[in-house]
Motif scaffolding. Structure first.
Motif, PDB file in Angstrom:
ATOM      1  N   SER A  66       0.773  -0.909  -0.016  1.00 34.82           N
ATOM      2  CA  SER A  66       0.004   0.004  -0.170  1.00 34.82           C
ATOM      3  C   SER A  66       0.925   1.212  -0.079  1.00 34.82           C
ATOM      4  N   LEU A  67       0.312   2.632   0.198  1.00 35.41           N
ATOM      5  CA  LEU A  67       0.988   3.883  -0.055  1.00 35.41           C
ATOM      6  C   LEU A  67       1.897   3.876   1.395  1.00 35.41           C
ATOM      7  N   THR A  68       1.639   3.281   2.459  1.00 35.78           N
ATOM      8  CA  THR A  68       2.426   3.631   3.521  1.00 35.78           C
ATOM      9  C   THR A  68       2.841   2.293   4.269  1.00 35.78           C
ATOM     10  N   ASN A  69       2.582   1.047   3.866  1.00 35.46           N
ATOM     11  CA  ASN A  69       2.808   0.021   4.565  1.00 35.46           C
ATOM     12  C   ASN A  69       3.423  -1.182   3.463  1.00 35.46           C
ATOM     13  N   TRP A  70       4.391  -1.864   3.717  1.00 38.10           N
ATOM     14  CA  TRP A  70       4.804  -2.808   2.859  1.00 38.10           C
ATOM     15  C   TRP A  70       5.353  -4.214   3.730  1.00 38.10           C
TER      16      TRP A  70
ATOM     17  N   GLN B  56       6.894   0.565   7.628  1.00 41.29           N
ATOM     18  CA  GLN B  56       5.585   1.435   7.472  1.00 41.29           C
ATOM     19  C   GLN B  56       6.208   2.743   7.500  1.00 41.29           C
TER      20      GLN B  56
ATOM     21  N   ARG C 283       0.720  12.200   6.656  1.00 44.62           N
ATOM     22  CA  ARG C 283      -0.660  12.563   6.142  1.00 44.62           C
ATOM     23  C   ARG C 283      -0.975  13.938   5.504  1.00 44.62           C
TER      24      ARG C 283
ATOM     25  N   SER D 221      -6.439  -0.170   6.873  1.00 44.21           N
ATOM     26  CA  SER D 221      -5.269  -0.291   5.821  1.00 44.21           C
ATOM     27  C   SER D 221      -5.895  -0.931   4.442  1.00 44.21           C
TER      28      SER D 221
ATOM     29  N   GLY E 134      -4.895  -2.131   0.179  1.00 40.36           N
ATOM     30  CA  GLY E 134      -3.886  -2.223  -0.778  1.00 40.36           C
ATOM     31  C   GLY E 134      -3.897  -3.458  -1.552  1.00 40.36           C
TER      32      GLY E 134
END
Length: 269
Positions: free
Chosen positions: A47-51, A68, A72, A253, A255
């Motif tokens: 996702s944009l903020t978590n891998w 992470q 924002r 979250s 993604g």
């Protein structure tokens, strides 16, 4: 019964959070819930903020790595108060790794139990709610910052199919804060909250973090969504304020999830 009581505590946290302006120095990262089935299976959630990534090194043992980063500014303008749940000024994240055990518990290998344990390190910073938008640009006088070590254990029971996956996890995270810093104007007129912030590093803080995960798609790629609730198990040290002031109590979250395993290839046959 203990799990039920903790879930009731989670609902209470959400109720309190709705009444307070948010200022978070800890944002729980999404749980990595891979639901692996076999040796050499690899799964990633992006996702944009978590891998997140997990790999099965044997028929029952796997390793994972998670990242992470929370920022924002794209969601809120500079003078925004955010919403009832999220701190719009928080920035930071963590890197963590873990090792775990997994096993299919039915003959069709669709019901999966796994448990992972690991360690992470990270930091977050945010702003005191008393700042004014004009004075904060480039000014650290209103900034709070903390670093932390994190240890976690995460048992999960879930269902994995080529079209849909669903899982419930009960992660326990033990977070040890250190190197807390604050600007000269943070809590300038509130000595109690200033003292409470400095107490964050006095001892490790355990969090109960029940997690609901759903994925839907087909074979190699699926939409991924997760709801996580984070509740301090023992917060009497930090009396005098609502727990949501420093710890974000809930996160969602979403993604994509990628799965590369032999069983996924065989599913088309």
């Amino acid at each position: 019964m203990k799990t039920v009581r903790l879930l009731l505590m989670a609902l209470a946290v959400l109720a309190f959070a709705s009444c307070s302006r948010q200022m978070h120095t800890y944002v729980p990262n999404p749980a990595n819930v891979p639901l692996l089935k076999e040796k050499n299976e690899f799964k990633a959630n992006l996702s944009l903020t978590n891998w997140q990534a997990a790999y099965a090194v044997s028929d029952n043992i796997a390793v994972m790595v998670n990242g992470q980063y929370v920022w924002r500014n794209l969601l809120y303008d500079s003078d925004s108060d955010g919403d009832w749940l999220l701190d719009p000024h928080v920035r930071g994240g963590l890197i963590e790794g873990g090792v775990g055990f997994f096993k299919a518990v039915d003959s069709r290998q669709r019901a999966i139990f796994d448990v992972y344990a690991g360690y992470g390190n990270g930091s977050f910073k945010t702003l005191d709610n008393e700042f004014s938008a004009d004075s904060i640009r480039g000014n650290t006088n209103y900034q709070l910052r903390t670093k932390f070590h994190k240890f976690f254990i995460q048992p999960t029971f879930g269902f994995s199919h080529k079209v849909v996956e669903a899982a419930f996890s009960t992660r326990i995270s033990v977070v040890r804060f250190y190197d807390q810093t604050m600007g000269s104007k943070v809590f300038e007129n509130d000595d109690v909250r200033r003292e409470n912030f400095l107490k964050l590093g006095d001892k490790a803080m355990p969090f109960f973090e029940p997690t609901f995960t759903v994925r839907a798609g087909y074979r190699y790629i699926k939409w991924h969504g997760q709801l996580l609730i984070s509740v301090p198990i023992n917060d009497e040290t930090y009396s005098g304020y609502q727990v949501g002031d420093f710890f974000q109590p809930v996160s969602f979250s979403t993604g994509i999830s990628l799965n590369f395993g032999q069983w996924v290839q065989d599913a088309k046959k």
